[in-house]
Design a protein around this motif. Sequence first.
Motif, PDB file in Angstrom:
ATOM      1  N   MET A   1       0.815  -1.185   0.000  1.00 54.26           N
ATOM      2  CA  MET A   1       0.000   0.000   0.000  1.00 54.26           C
ATOM      3  C   MET A   1       0.864   1.255   0.000  1.00 54.26           C
ATOM      4  O   MET A   1       0.472   2.246  -0.584  1.00 54.26           O
ATOM      5  CB  MET A   1      -0.929   0.006   1.212  1.00 54.26           C
ATOM      6  N   ALA A   2       2.015   1.171   0.638  1.00 55.78           N
ATOM      7  CA  ALA A   2       2.900   2.341   0.660  1.00 55.78           C
ATOM      8  C   ALA A   2       3.318   2.717  -0.758  1.00 55.78           C
ATOM      9  O   ALA A   2       3.345   3.904  -1.103  1.00 55.78           O
ATOM     10  CB  ALA A   2       4.131   2.065   1.516  1.00 55.78           C
ATOM     11  N   VAL A   4       1.639   2.252  -3.498  1.00 57.17           N
ATOM     12  CA  VAL A   4       0.491   2.871  -4.159  1.00 57.17           C
ATOM     13  C   VAL A   4       0.395   4.327  -3.737  1.00 57.17           C
ATOM     14  O   VAL A   4       0.245   5.218  -4.574  1.00 57.17           O
ATOM     15  CB  VAL A   4      -0.825   2.130  -3.828  1.00 57.17           C
ATOM     16  N   ARG A   5       0.474   4.580  -2.442  1.00 57.01           N
ATOM     17  CA  ARG A   5       0.354   5.950  -1.950  1.00 57.01           C
ATOM     18  C   ARG A   5       1.457   6.859  -2.483  1.00 57.01           C
ATOM     19  O   ARG A   5       1.272   8.058  -2.616  1.00 57.01           O
ATOM     20  CB  ARG A   5       0.360   5.969  -0.417  1.00 57.01           C
ATOM     21  N   LEU A   6       2.619   6.276  -2.789  1.00 51.53           N
ATOM     22  CA  LEU A   6       3.734   7.053  -3.340  1.00 51.53           C
ATOM     23  C   LEU A   6       3.688   7.148  -4.857  1.00 51.53           C
ATOM     24  O   LEU A   6       4.562   7.752  -5.469  1.00 51.53           O
ATOM     25  CB  LEU A   6       5.063   6.429  -2.903  1.00 51.53           C
ATOM     26  N   CYS A  36      -3.601  -3.085  -7.936  1.00 49.45           N
ATOM     27  CA  CYS A  36      -2.234  -2.604  -8.180  1.00 49.45           C
ATOM     28  C   CYS A  36      -1.822  -2.844  -9.632  1.00 49.45           C
ATOM     29  O   CYS A  36      -1.138  -2.012 -10.231  1.00 49.45           O
ATOM     30  CB  CYS A  36      -1.248  -3.281  -7.235  1.00 49.45           C
ATOM     31  N   PHE A  71      -8.690   3.931   4.266  1.00 50.98           N
ATOM     32  CA  PHE A  71      -8.047   4.729   3.228  1.00 50.98           C
ATOM     33  C   PHE A  71      -8.573   6.149   3.248  1.00 50.98           C
ATOM     34  O   PHE A  71      -9.737   6.386   3.588  1.00 50.98           O
ATOM     35  CB  PHE A  71      -8.326   4.139   1.837  1.00 50.98           C
ATOM     36  N   SER A  72      -7.737   7.065   2.832  1.00 47.98           N
ATOM     37  CA  SER A  72      -8.192   8.442   2.648  1.00 47.98           C
ATOM     38  C   SER A  72      -9.150   8.472   1.458  1.00 47.98           C
ATOM     39  O   SER A  72      -9.215   7.522   0.664  1.00 47.98           O
ATOM     40  CB  SER A  72      -6.995   9.355   2.371  1.00 47.98           C
ATOM     41  N   ASP A  74      -8.988  10.209  -1.264  1.00 45.40           N
ATOM     42  CA  ASP A  74      -8.308  10.167  -2.562  1.00 45.40           C
ATOM     43  C   ASP A  74      -7.789   8.768  -2.877  1.00 45.40           C
ATOM     44  O   ASP A  74      -7.845   8.323  -4.028  1.00 45.40           O
ATOM     45  CB  ASP A  74      -7.199  11.219  -2.654  1.00 45.40           C
ATOM     46  N   ALA A  75      -7.331   8.037  -1.872  1.00 45.75           N
ATOM     47  CA  ALA A  75      -6.880   6.657  -2.099  1.00 45.75           C
ATOM     48  C   ALA A  75      -8.061   5.767  -2.458  1.00 45.75           C
ATOM     49  O   ALA A  75      -7.973   4.936  -3.372  1.00 45.75           O
ATOM     50  CB  ALA A  75      -6.159   6.115  -0.877  1.00 45.75           C
TER      51      ALA A  75
END
Length: 89
Positions: A1-2, A4-6, A36, A71-72, A74-75
Motif C-alpha cells: 500500500m505504501a 500505491v500511496r507514493l 495494483c 483509506f483516505s 483520494d486513495a
Amino acid sequence: MAHVRLGQFDDAAAWSVKAAMQPNAHILILAMAAFCHVLAGRIGEARSYAEAIRRAQPRFGVEEYLNAFQFSADAAALFRTAAAKIGMA
C-alpha cells in the motif's frame, strides 16, 4: 500500500504478486494485486486476479475491499477507478 500511496505502481504490483502467491492468500490480497496491476497498466494480469476473486467470492467488489481498510478519500477514489476498469466496481 505504501508504494500505491507514493505513486510507485510498478513496485506495488510486484510486491502484490509476492503476497498473492502465498498459500491461502486472503481475498483482500488478491484484490490488492488486481487493483495494483490496473494502476501499473497491466490490465490483463489484473483481470486474471479479478477472475480468481469472482470464482472464490462472486459478490466481492471494491466496496468490500475499502471497508476492510482505512483509506483516505483520494486513495479510495484511486481504488474505485481501478476496480471499475476490471469490473469490480
